[in-house]
Design a protein around this motif. Sequence first.
Motif, mmCIF file in Angstrom:
data_model
loop_
_atom_site.group_PDB
_atom_site.id
_atom_site.type_symbol
_atom_site.label_atom_id
_atom_site.label_comp_id
_atom_site.label_asym_id
_atom_site.label_seq_id
_atom_site.Cartn_x
_atom_site.Cartn_y
_atom_site.Cartn_z
ATOM 1 N N GLY A 73 0.809 -1.215 0.000
ATOM 2 C CA GLY A 73 0.000 0.000 0.000
ATOM 3 C C GLY A 73 0.840 1.262 0.000
ATOM 4 N N LEU A 74 1.934 1.260 0.775
ATOM 5 C CA LEU A 74 2.817 2.418 0.815
ATOM 6 C C LEU A 74 3.486 2.658 -0.537
ATOM 7 N N VAL A 75 3.915 1.569 -1.182
ATOM 8 C CA VAL A 75 4.531 1.697 -2.514
ATOM 9 C C VAL A 75 3.504 2.217 -3.508
ATOM 10 N N GLU A 76 2.306 1.675 -3.471
ATOM 11 C CA GLU A 76 1.264 2.060 -4.430
ATOM 12 C C GLU A 76 0.891 3.527 -4.286
ATOM 13 N N ASN A 77 0.855 4.020 -3.055
ATOM 14 C CA ASN A 77 0.498 5.427 -2.834
ATOM 15 C C ASN A 77 1.549 6.377 -3.390
ATOM 16 N N LYS A 78 2.811 5.975 -3.295
ATOM 17 C CA LYS A 78 3.893 6.851 -3.723
ATOM 18 C C LYS A 78 4.263 6.662 -5.199
ATOM 19 N N TYR A 79 4.261 5.396 -5.642
ATOM 20 C CA TYR A 79 4.686 5.079 -7.008
ATOM 21 C C TYR A 79 3.735 4.031 -7.611
ATOM 22 N N PRO A 80 2.569 4.470 -8.056
ATOM 23 C CA PRO A 80 1.559 3.529 -8.580
ATOM 24 C C PRO A 80 2.119 2.651 -9.708
ATOM 25 N N GLY A 81 1.920 1.353 -9.570
ATOM 26 C CA GLY A 81 2.349 0.421 -10.606
ATOM 27 C C GLY A 81 3.731 -0.171 -10.379
ATOM 28 N N LEU A 82 4.487 0.397 -9.440
ATOM 29 C CA LEU A 82 5.839 -0.128 -9.191
ATOM 30 C C LEU A 82 5.763 -1.535 -8.581
ATOM 31 N N SER A 83 4.810 -1.715 -7.678
ATOM 32 C CA SER A 83 4.604 -3.039 -7.098
ATOM 33 C C SER A 83 3.632 -3.834 -7.965
ATOM 34 N N LYS A 84 3.976 -5.076 -8.233
ATOM 35 C CA LYS A 84 3.087 -5.959 -8.983
ATOM 36 C C LYS A 84 2.041 -6.575 -8.073
ATOM 37 N N GLY A 85 2.143 -6.304 -6.762
ATOM 38 C CA GLY A 85 1.159 -6.810 -5.829
ATOM 39 C C GLY A 85 1.731 -7.863 -4.905
ATOM 40 N N ILE A 86 0.852 -8.734 -4.431
ATOM 41 C CA ILE A 86 1.220 -9.780 -3.482
ATOM 42 C C ILE A 86 0.859 -11.124 -4.085
ATOM 43 N N TYR A 87 1.782 -12.054 -3.993
ATOM 44 C CA TYR A 87 1.565 -13.386 -4.558
ATOM 45 C C TYR A 87 1.720 -14.426 -3.464
ATOM 46 N N GLU A 88 0.702 -15.244 -3.271
ATOM 47 C CA GLU A 88 0.730 -16.279 -2.253
ATOM 48 C C GLU A 88 1.250 -17.587 -2.848
ATOM 49 N N LYS A 89 2.083 -18.269 -2.094
ATOM 50 C CA LYS A 89 2.636 -19.543 -2.563
ATOM 51 C C LYS A 89 2.486 -20.623 -1.491
ATOM 52 N N ASP A 90 2.066 -21.807 -1.931
ATOM 53 C CA ASP A 90 2.056 -22.949 -1.026
ATOM 54 C C ASP A 90 3.155 -23.920 -1.452
ATOM 55 N N LYS A 91 3.135 -25.120 -0.918
ATOM 56 C CA LYS A 91 4.201 -26.074 -1.204
ATOM 57 C C LYS A 91 4.218 -26.539 -2.654
ATOM 58 N N SER A 92 3.100 -26.369 -3.361
ATOM 59 C CA SER A 92 3.058 -26.812 -4.748
ATOM 60 C C SER A 92 3.975 -25.983 -5.634
ATOM 61 N N GLU A 93 4.375 -24.801 -5.153
ATOM 62 C CA GLU A 93 5.225 -23.915 -5.954
ATOM 63 C C GLU A 93 6.615 -23.707 -5.368
#
Length: 377
Positions: A302-322
Amino acid sequence: MKIKHHILAYFICVFLIFVLISFISVSKSQNGLFHFDTINELTESDLISESLLLLMSSEVPRLKGNLYENDIKMPDFSSLLFEFTSGITPKRFTSLIELELPGKKSLSNGVYLAGKESDLTAAPIESPPPDFEKLLKEEQPGEQSEQEEESSQDTSDADIFIYHSHAWEAYLPLLDDADKKPSEASTTNHNQNVVNVGAMLTEQLERRGVNAIHDKTNVTASLHEKGWGYSDSYKFSRQSIEEVMSNNGNITYFIDIHRDAQRKDETTITIDGEDYARIYFIVGLEHEDYGENLAFAKELDGLVENKYPGLSKGIYEKDKSEGNGIYNQDISAQSILIEFGGVDNTREELKNTSEVLAEVISEHQKGDAMKVNNTGD
């Protein structure tokens, strides 16, 4: 008698040919007899699709060049035969479950949060394991990176630990060999791999008055000394974390910096005329307190998005399959893995992003300190 056998064999051959032609030409809507779910799964297989493309490329030069640039190679015959006959991808057990559970395949590649990247092709890509024998033969540069030389701040009271479970992950523009392919972007030279990014981030944090410890261990050599391999990377980095924690009780932030294998168009963004390497926050799901790490990732994102929109690709969740599925994030609620740019990002793009991330982490860290002080009052 022999003539009858020849005639019978002839009719059997004709019948089999007729069946084969029918199987190929009759659509599923016209005849369900020739419809098999396994066939559909096989047509979606990356392994088989790439094999067919490689066969086609022998006649299409431009296609062959494109496949070479994207480092697509012919799989070994045993893997191809196994997947073709079973529909199961070797070394990926979840493919067995996907064949039987409808919808499981669409859920096995992680989850995008915050509505950032809706296209699953933008998901982070893990580089293949490096050739450890080749990396161990590399000569180390005699000089430290510029960032490491400038780092002189006392870290006895540091509360941020920056490390690299896959320290060999490198960036093509930083390597000396311009002919290297993405799958070969590995080196123990800290001026050319993710350790250099960690040095950049450490320097930027120090400029903002934030103490950080940066682990510059040659992970490749250390794994070799222990008789461990690629799959022990997080086991090794956990030992590094525990050692640092035993000597520095103030540390609560643990940042594992990696490099995505996605290409330039997915890992670079221009903001106000400056190019930046995009970042991706990775959260492991295989421990009971992962929700705390997820909340931490959301705050940083959220802090990155507020300052530099688009710089963060977001959050990616990973389990043991990956992969590992935990990534040592059970150590602290403020433990995170960050994919820092991709294989094609330049030193300048990485430096620009390190400044942004240092700004965000510094802001978050100072905010936490204020919360603690207010609670104490």
